[in-house]
Scaffold this active site. Structure first.
Site, short mmCIF file in Angstrom:
data_model
loop_
_atom_site.label_atom_id
_atom_site.label_comp_id
_atom_site.label_asym_id
_atom_site.label_seq_id
_atom_site.Cartn_x
_atom_site.Cartn_y
_atom_site.Cartn_z
N THR A 12 96.93 88.37 82.54
CA THR A 12 97.19 87.61 81.31
C THR A 12 98.69 87.58 81.03
O THR A 12 99.44 88.46 81.45
CB THR A 12 96.44 88.20 80.11
OG1 THR A 12 97.00 89.48 79.77
CG2 THR A 12 94.95 88.34 80.40
N GLY A 13 99.13 86.53 80.33
CA GLY A 13 100.55 86.38 80.06
C GLY A 13 101.33 86.20 81.35
O GLY A 13 102.41 86.77 81.53
N ALA A 14 100.79 85.36 82.27
CA ALA A 14 101.29 85.31 83.64
C ALA A 14 102.36 84.25 83.89
O ALA A 14 102.75 84.05 85.03
CB ALA A 14 100.11 85.08 84.60
N ASN A 15 102.84 83.59 82.84
CA ASN A 15 103.81 82.52 83.09
C ASN A 15 105.27 82.99 83.00
O ASN A 15 106.17 82.25 83.39
CB ASN A 15 103.60 81.35 82.12
CG ASN A 15 103.88 81.73 80.68
OD1 ASN A 15 103.03 82.34 80.04
ND2 ASN A 15 105.05 81.40 80.16
N SER A 16 105.52 84.22 82.53
CA SER A 16 106.90 84.68 82.41
C SER A 16 106.95 86.20 82.45
O SER A 16 105.93 86.88 82.36
CB SER A 16 107.53 84.18 81.11
OG SER A 16 106.88 84.75 79.99
N TYR A 167 103.95 96.58 66.00
CA TYR A 167 104.00 96.56 67.46
C TYR A 167 103.65 97.93 68.02
O TYR A 167 102.83 98.06 68.95
CB TYR A 167 105.40 96.14 67.93
CG TYR A 167 105.54 96.13 69.43
CD1 TYR A 167 104.94 95.13 70.20
CD2 TYR A 167 106.27 97.12 70.08
CE1 TYR A 167 105.07 95.12 71.57
CE2 TYR A 167 106.41 97.11 71.46
CZ TYR A 167 105.80 96.11 72.21
OH TYR A 167 105.92 96.11 73.58
#
Length: 283
Positions: A12-16, A167
């Site tokens: 997941t969150g694999a574009n950057s 966070y």
């Protein structure tokens, strides 16, 4: 290099950032990589680059906003319609928000993305992950989990909001979820571990920073002290592929070695309470 041919790996969150680097390294190992991204245009660009750099065409792209239960359910349905196995799930997507925001369900967004997203996605994919055993789940946490008191009631508070506090709380939730899930999956052939990737030089959180001064300060600090996304992804890739960690579960890793998380992360009662609280938000 480990040969991961025939292994289905979801990131997941694999574009950057470290998500993209994790997907790239797994693609180079010949894995069938399923990239989960929120933005289609950015996801398609990263997918093309990864296929070109790795020479691996077995790279798929699924689009979902992991703060949304509805979109997670759609993602899982779409995945299961095309795949019968899932050998590695890397819950990497995350954010930090400096102004309180809520998702469509009215849940504080940092907690929704960083904890509820992985919690929901993992549980909805768990039947497939179990069938694919031996299989692995990796939850990307942070050393920021150490700087919180574990008071998850703060998720519902609307006054005196602190982005750093929320966070840290969400990253503590990642470790507690890891340890609780590892206990629940004992004997199934599924291992679950958490990872602190280090302070990584990326665009993480940049769009949520307050003003040019804060943005500039983060860039300066990052240029001086941050590691590359490749180094940040190394432990996630190690946990996903290394033979020597096959029997290891419920641990927190840093630099490819087990590390000791905060004392609060060992609180099983708190972990169980967090699990129950998360279920109340729905699956």
């Amino acid at each position: 290099m480990k040969d991961m041919s025939g292994k289905v790996c979801m990131v997941t969150g694999a574009n950057s950032g470290i998500g993209r680097e994790t997907a790239l390294q797994l693609a180079r190992m010949r894995a069938n990589v399923v990239m989960v991204c929120r933005d289609r245009e950015r996801g398609e660009k990263a997918q093309r680059e990864i296929m070109e750099a790795s020479g691996n065409k077995n790279t798929d792209l699924l689009i979902a906003d992991l703060s949304s239960l509805e979109q997670i359910k759609r993602l899982v349905k779409e995945f299961k319609s095309g795949y019968e196995a899932l050998h590695v799930l890397i819950n990497n997507a995350g954010t930090i928000l400096f102004k309180r925001q809520e998702n469509a369900e009215g849940i504080e967004a940092t907690f929704a993305i960083n904890h509820l997203g992985p919690f929901r996605l993992t549980n909805l994919l768990l039947d497939t992950i179990k069938k694919s055993a031996p299989s692995r789940i990796i939850n990307v946490s942070s050393a920021a989990h150490r700087f919180t008191d574990g008071n998850f009631a703060a998720v519902r508070e609307k006054n005196h909001y602190s982005g750093f506090r929320m966070y840290g709380l969400s990253k503590l939730a990642n470790v507690l979820f890891t340890k609780t899930l590892a206990r629940k999956l004992e004997g199934t052939g599924v291992i679950v571990n958490a990872v602190h990737p280090g302070f990584v030089r990326s665009n993480f959180g940049n769009s949520n920073l307050r003003g040019p001064f804060t943005t500039g300060l983060f860039k300066i600090i990052g240029s001086l002290f941050a590691i590359t996304p490749e180094k940040g992804a190394a432990t996630s890739v190690y946990l996903a592929t290394a033979d020597e960690v096959a029997p290891v579960t419920g641990e927190y890793f840093f630099k490819k070695k087990p590390a000791c998380p905060s004392d609060t992360a060992f609180d099983e009662k708190l972990g169980d309470a967090l699990w129950d609280m998360s279920l109340k938000y729905g699956l």
